[in-house]
Design a protein around this motif. Structure first.
Motif, PDB file in Angstrom:
ATOM      1  N   GLY A 161       0.789  -1.225   0.000  1.00 14.34           N
ATOM      2  CA  GLY A 161       0.000   0.000   0.000  1.00 14.34           C
ATOM      3  C   GLY A 161       0.817   1.268   0.000  1.00 14.34           C
ATOM      4  N   ASP A 162       2.158   1.163  -0.025  1.00 17.20           N
ATOM      5  CA  ASP A 162       2.991   2.367  -0.012  1.00 17.20           C
ATOM      6  C   ASP A 162       3.158   2.928  -1.421  1.00 17.20           C
ATOM      7  OD1 ASP A 162       4.678   0.546  -1.226  1.00 17.20           O
ATOM      8  OD2 ASP A 162       6.073   0.402   0.467  1.00 17.20           O
ATOM      9  N   ASN A 163       3.958   3.993  -1.536  1.00 23.32           N
ATOM     10  CA  ASN A 163       4.149   4.648  -2.836  1.00 23.32           C
ATOM     11  C   ASN A 163       4.768   3.702  -3.862  1.00 23.32           C
ATOM     12  OD1 ASN A 163       3.062   7.063  -1.951  1.00 23.32           O
ATOM     13  ND2 ASN A 163       5.031   7.889  -1.293  1.00 23.32           N
ATOM     14  N   ALA A 164       5.715   2.870  -3.407  1.00 22.27           N
ATOM     15  CA  ALA A 164       6.345   1.921  -4.326  1.00 22.27           C
ATOM     16  C   ALA A 164       5.319   0.934  -4.870  1.00 22.27           C
ATOM     17  CB  ALA A 164       7.478   1.181  -3.625  1.00 22.27           C
ATOM     18  N   GLY A 165       4.430   0.474  -4.003  1.00 21.98           N
ATOM     19  CA  GLY A 165       3.376  -0.435  -4.446  1.00 21.98           C
ATOM     20  C   GLY A 165       2.430   0.222  -5.426  1.00 21.98           C
ATOM     21  N   GLN A 166       2.126   1.496  -5.183  1.00 16.44           N
ATOM     22  CA  GLN A 166       1.259   2.231  -6.118  1.00 16.44           C
ATOM     23  C   GLN A 166       1.919   2.360  -7.482  1.00 16.44           C
ATOM     24  OE1 GLN A 166      -1.839   3.549  -5.547  1.00 16.44           O
ATOM     25  NE2 GLN A 166      -1.989   2.894  -3.412  1.00 16.44           N
ATOM     26  N   ARG A 167       3.218   2.620  -7.479  1.00 15.36           N
ATOM     27  CA  ARG A 167       3.936   2.745  -8.760  1.00 15.36           C
ATOM     28  C   ARG A 167       3.983   1.401  -9.495  1.00 15.36           C
ATOM     29  NH1 ARG A 167       7.307   6.045  -5.483  1.00 15.36           N
ATOM     30  NH2 ARG A 167       8.801   4.323  -5.227  1.00 15.36           N
ATOM     31  N   ALA A 168       4.195   0.324  -8.738  1.00 19.86           N
ATOM     32  CA  ALA A 168       4.219  -1.005  -9.358  1.00 19.86           C
ATOM     33  C   ALA A 168       2.857  -1.351  -9.962  1.00 19.86           C
ATOM     34  CB  ALA A 168       4.619  -2.053  -8.316  1.00 19.86           C
ATOM     35  N   ALA A 169       1.783  -0.959  -9.275  1.00 23.67           N
ATOM     36  CA  ALA A 169       0.445  -1.210  -9.805  1.00 23.67           C
ATOM     37  C   ALA A 169       0.216  -0.413 -11.081  1.00 23.67           C
ATOM     38  CB  ALA A 169      -0.606  -0.843  -8.751  1.00 23.67           C
ATOM     39  N   ALA A 170       0.709   0.828 -11.109  1.00 22.92           N
ATOM     40  CA  ALA A 170       0.558   1.660 -12.308  1.00 22.92           C
ATOM     41  C   ALA A 170       1.291   1.038 -13.498  1.00 22.92           C
ATOM     42  CB  ALA A 170       1.071   3.066 -12.033  1.00 22.92           C
ATOM     43  N   ARG A 171       2.481   0.470 -13.240  1.00 22.86           N
ATOM     44  CA  ARG A 171       3.229  -0.189 -14.322  1.00 22.86           C
ATOM     45  C   ARG A 171       2.486  -1.433 -14.809  1.00 22.86           C
ATOM     46  NH1 ARG A 171       7.645   1.208 -10.919  1.00 22.86           N
ATOM     47  NH2 ARG A 171       7.709  -0.922 -10.066  1.00 22.86           N
ATOM     48  N   ALA A 172       1.900  -2.175 -13.878  1.00 23.88           N
ATOM     49  CA  ALA A 172       1.146  -3.371 -14.262  1.00 23.88           C
ATOM     50  C   ALA A 172      -0.065  -2.991 -15.112  1.00 23.88           C
ATOM     51  CB  ALA A 172       0.703  -4.135 -13.017  1.00 23.88           C
ATOM     52  N   LEU A 173      -0.702  -1.893 -14.768  1.00 33.58           N
ATOM     53  CA  LEU A 173      -1.835  -1.424 -15.557  1.00 33.58           C
ATOM     54  C   LEU A 173      -1.407  -1.126 -16.996  1.00 33.58           C
ATOM     55  CD1 LEU A 173      -4.787  -0.419 -15.769  1.00 33.58           C
ATOM     56  CD2 LEU A 173      -3.957   1.828 -14.996  1.00 33.58           C
TER      57      LEU A 173
ATOM     58  N   GLN B 130      -7.842 -12.047   3.195  1.00 29.83           N
ATOM     59  CA  GLN B 130      -9.042 -12.266   2.379  1.00 29.83           C
ATOM     60  C   GLN B 130      -9.801 -10.964   2.172  1.00 29.83           C
ATOM     61  OE1 GLN B 130      -9.959 -15.317   0.859  1.00 29.83           O
ATOM     62  NE2 GLN B 130     -11.194 -13.804  -0.242  1.00 29.83           N
ATOM     63  N   ARG B 131      -9.816 -10.128   3.197  1.00 33.87           N
ATOM     64  CA  ARG B 131     -10.484  -8.823   3.097  1.00 33.87           C
ATOM     65  C   ARG B 131      -9.822  -7.962   2.021  1.00 33.87           C
ATOM     66  NH1 ARG B 131     -10.492  -7.814   8.201  1.00 33.87           N
ATOM     67  NH2 ARG B 131      -8.479  -6.837   8.305  1.00 33.87           N
ATOM     68  N   VAL B 132      -8.494  -7.997   1.978  1.00 34.78           N
ATOM     69  CA  VAL B 132      -7.776  -7.244   0.940  1.00 34.78           C
ATOM     70  C   VAL B 132      -8.189  -7.731  -0.443  1.00 34.78           C
ATOM     71  CG1 VAL B 132      -5.485  -6.867  -0.077  1.00 34.78           C
ATOM     72  CG2 VAL B 132      -5.808  -6.655   2.391  1.00 34.78           C
ATOM     73  N   LEU B 133      -8.258  -9.047  -0.617  1.00 31.77           N
ATOM     74  CA  LEU B 133      -8.621  -9.610  -1.921  1.00 31.77           C
ATOM     75  C   LEU B 133     -10.070  -9.312  -2.283  1.00 31.77           C
ATOM     76  CD1 LEU B 133      -6.843 -13.088  -1.632  1.00 31.77           C
ATOM     77  CD2 LEU B 133      -5.936 -10.944  -2.559  1.00 31.77           C
ATOM     78  N   ASP B 134     -10.953  -9.362  -1.297  1.00 29.20           N
ATOM     79  CA  ASP B 134     -12.369  -9.100  -1.547  1.00 29.20           C
ATOM     80  C   ASP B 134     -12.607  -7.664  -2.001  1.00 29.20           C
ATOM     81  OD1 ASP B 134     -13.011 -11.685  -0.856  1.00 29.20           O
ATOM     82  OD2 ASP B 134     -13.632 -11.192   1.186  1.00 29.20           O
ATOM     83  N   ASN B 135     -11.712  -6.752  -1.623  1.00 33.41           N
ATOM     84  CA  ASN B 135     -11.875  -5.349  -1.980  1.00 33.41           C
ATOM     85  C   ASN B 135     -11.037  -4.951  -3.194  1.00 33.41           C
ATOM     86  OD1 ASN B 135     -13.599  -3.686   0.117  1.00 33.41           O
ATOM     87  ND2 ASN B 135     -12.501  -5.251   1.278  1.00 33.41           N
ATOM     88  N   ALA B 136     -10.567  -5.936  -3.942  1.00 30.85           N
ATOM     89  CA  ALA B 136      -9.819  -5.643  -5.171  1.00 30.85           C
ATOM     90  C   ALA B 136     -10.701  -4.880  -6.154  1.00 30.85           C
ATOM     91  CB  ALA B 136      -9.320  -6.942  -5.807  1.00 30.85           C
ATOM     92  N   ILE B 137     -10.082  -4.003  -6.932  1.00 30.26           N
ATOM     93  CA  ILE B 137     -10.824  -3.182  -7.894  1.00 30.26           C
ATOM     94  C   ILE B 137     -10.474  -3.603  -9.314  1.00 30.26           C
ATOM     95  CG2 ILE B 137     -11.001  -1.223  -6.324  1.00 30.26           C
ATOM     96  CD1 ILE B 137      -8.721   0.112  -7.853  1.00 30.26           C
ATOM     97  N   GLY B 138     -11.368  -3.318 -10.247  1.00 32.08           N
ATOM     98  CA  GLY B 138     -11.170  -3.700 -11.633  1.00 32.08           C
ATOM     99  C   GLY B 138     -10.284  -2.723 -12.386  1.00 32.08           C
ATOM    100  N   ILE B 139     -10.030  -3.034 -13.650  1.00 33.46           N
ATOM    101  CA  ILE B 139      -9.122  -2.232 -14.474  1.00 33.46           C
ATOM    102  C   ILE B 139      -9.670  -0.826 -14.698  1.00 33.46           C
ATOM    103  CG2 ILE B 139      -8.138  -2.015 -16.805  1.00 33.46           C
ATOM    104  CD1 ILE B 139      -7.850  -5.031 -16.848  1.00 33.46           C
ATOM    105  N   PHE B 140     -10.955  -0.720 -14.974  1.00 29.72           N
ATOM    106  CA  PHE B 140     -11.514   0.610 -15.222  1.00 29.72           C
ATOM    107  C   PHE B 140     -11.370   1.500 -13.992  1.00 29.72           C
ATOM    108  CE2 PHE B 140     -14.783   3.817 -15.299  1.00 29.72           C
ATOM    109  CZ  PHE B 140     -14.657   4.357 -16.579  1.00 29.72           C
ATOM    110  N   ASP B 141     -11.696   0.963 -12.816  1.00 31.86           N
ATOM    111  CA  ASP B 141     -11.564   1.758 -11.589  1.00 31.86           C
ATOM    112  C   ASP B 141     -10.106   2.114 -11.315  1.00 31.86           C
ATOM    113  OD1 ASP B 141     -14.288   1.821 -11.021  1.00 31.86           O
ATOM    114  OD2 ASP B 141     -14.229  -0.084  -9.962  1.00 31.86           O
ATOM    115  N   MET B 142      -9.192   1.209 -11.635  1.00 33.32           N
ATOM    116  CA  MET B 142      -7.770   1.500 -11.460  1.00 33.32           C
ATOM    117  C   MET B 142      -7.333   2.623 -12.393  1.00 33.32           C
ATOM    118  SD  MET B 142      -5.093   0.735  -9.719  1.00 33.32           S
ATOM    119  CE  MET B 142      -3.340   1.134  -9.837  1.00 33.32           C
ATOM    120  N   MET B 143      -7.800   2.600 -13.629  1.00 32.53           N
ATOM    121  CA  MET B 143      -7.515   3.683 -14.567  1.00 32.53           C
ATOM    122  C   MET B 143      -8.011   5.013 -14.016  1.00 32.53           C
ATOM    123  SD  MET B 143      -8.446   2.168 -18.355  1.00 32.53           S
ATOM    124  CE  MET B 143      -8.948   3.819 -18.834  1.00 32.53           C
ATOM    125  N   TRP B 144      -9.231   5.005 -13.533  1.00 34.98           N
ATOM    126  CA  TRP B 144      -9.850   6.236 -13.017  1.00 34.98           C
ATOM    127  C   TRP B 144      -9.051   6.795 -11.841  1.00 34.98           C
ATOM    128  CZ3 TRP B 144     -14.494   8.468 -14.856  1.00 34.98           C
ATOM    129  CH2 TRP B 144     -14.986   9.545 -14.094  1.00 34.98           C
TER     130      TRP B 144
END
Length: 360
Positions: free
Chosen positions: A83-95, A132-146
């Motif tokens: 959930g830190d800045n590095a994780g956010q950047r890694a998620a952006a690259r994956a997108l 499991q709570r973290v996984l249940d609250n996963a968001i889709g690609i469109f929401d990640m783009m937004w």
């Protein structure tokens, strides 16, 4: 971190996939974590669909390999990041990597761990239910783009809204499959119109579902979560034991953050005789106030994700337990906003009446 060879291709292979293949075929959730030790911790915690890249960022070939082994009806692995800045950047690259290879019924989801946690520490400290709570609250690609494109933007000016739309459309144009691209562009236009161009501006007492000046929250759309009673029926009184009342008030605002502007003063002054619940209330008020000031779009998924990252996952579980909607059906997602508004007012007013009676 061995070098690439003709036989060993880091960018194509995934750690743990050979072990997880049978479980994946049986339909367990596929979770891509960052490293080998994370996979081991996940499997020990009961998450048998966990895999990881081999010391590199996730590649297109690895995503496609996961799609190949996943059941046809569920080709959407969860990409789990810190959930830190590095994780956010890694998620952006994956997108960026996944957009060009999207196909009909092939997707991914994005999940973020609470700050200062990796899968091992989260499971050890808070149990497998927290993971499991973290996984249940996963968001889709469109929401990640937004969410990615809305970062750092101030939507108070028309030109910034136009720039936001252009940035979203530019991302959608990265999708090679024209059918999927067309649906993404349509979704962008539909959501932009609902958020920024709706005639209803979310004024107090209105029924637009809008939070900010430009109607920054999406309207409640009819669907599977239909109202549990007709609109013309009065709101059913709810049980208002002290802690239940506070759970209901918080849950309704989490599910309907568009109501925060209307009830900000009330929730800001709410007295909760429980440190954990009051800590979540404080975090919720701060987050929604900052979003309101910056005119940032949010929905209930974004609010829950933020509270989890801030370390309030256990309290969220306690609030959204199985009994919540039995006592307060109006707070369930998908209800008409007028019903939610009146239910919130009723629960709040009943608490004030009890408070005045005790003081007298």
């Amino acid at each position: 971190n061995s070098p690439e060879t003709e036989i060993f291709h880091k960018g194509r292979m995934l750690y743990g996939l050979s072990r997880a293949r049978k479980a994946i075929g049986d339909g367990v959730t596929v979770v891509v974590v960052e490293g080998y030790m994370d996979v081991i911790a996940m499997v020990q915690g009961g998450f048998n669909g966990a895999v990881a890249p081999l010391g590199t960022a996730l590649t297109e070939s690895q995503i496609e390999e996961l799609w190949r082994v996943m059941p046809e009806e569920n080709r959407a692995p969860v990409l789990c990041f810190d959930g830190d800045n590095a994780g956010q950047r890694a998620a952006a690259r994956a997108l960026e990597r996944v957009l060009p290879i999207l196909k009909p019924d092939y997707s991914v989801k994005f999940a973020f761990l609470p700050e200062h946690h990796d899968p091992d520490s989260l499971i050890k400290d808070d149990g497998a239910s927290a993971m499991q709570r973290v996984l249940d609250n996963a968001i889709g690609i469109f929401d990640m783009m937004w969410l990615e494109e809305s970062k750092g933007r101030n939507f108070s000016q028309p030109e910034t809204k136009a720039g936001f739309r252009s940035a979203l459309e530019k991302r959608a144009r990265q999708i090679a499959n024209m059918t999927v691209q067309e649906f993404f562009v349509h979704e962008i236009n539909q959501k932009i119109n609902e958020v920024f161009l709706s005639n209803n501006t979310g004024k107090k007492g209105g029924n637009s579902g809008g939070f900010f000046k430009g109607g920054m929250f999406k309207k409640q759309m009819p669907g599977v979560h239909t109202p549990y009673r007709p609109l013309n029926m009065p709101a059913k009184p709810i049980r208002t034991s002290r802690l239940l009342r506070e759970k209901v008030l918080l849950a309704a605002l989490i599910n309907y953050p568009e109501l925060y502007e209307e009830f900000s003063e009330e929730v800001g002054m709410l007295e909760i005789p429980n440190e954990g619940y009051d800590g979540l209330r404080h975090a919720l008020v701060q987050f929604l106030s900052e979003a309101l000031e910056g005119e940032i779009y949010l929905d209930h998924q974004a609010v829950k994700q933020h509270l989890i990252v801030q370390g309030h996952g256990k309290i969220l579980d306690a609030i959204f337990d199985s009994s919540l909607y039995v006592h307060a059906g109006f707070a369930k997602p998908g209800q008409p906003l007028d019903i939610v508004r009146e239910g919130w007012k009723d629960a709040y007013a009943r608490g004030r009446e009890k408070s005045r009676w005790h003081k007298a």
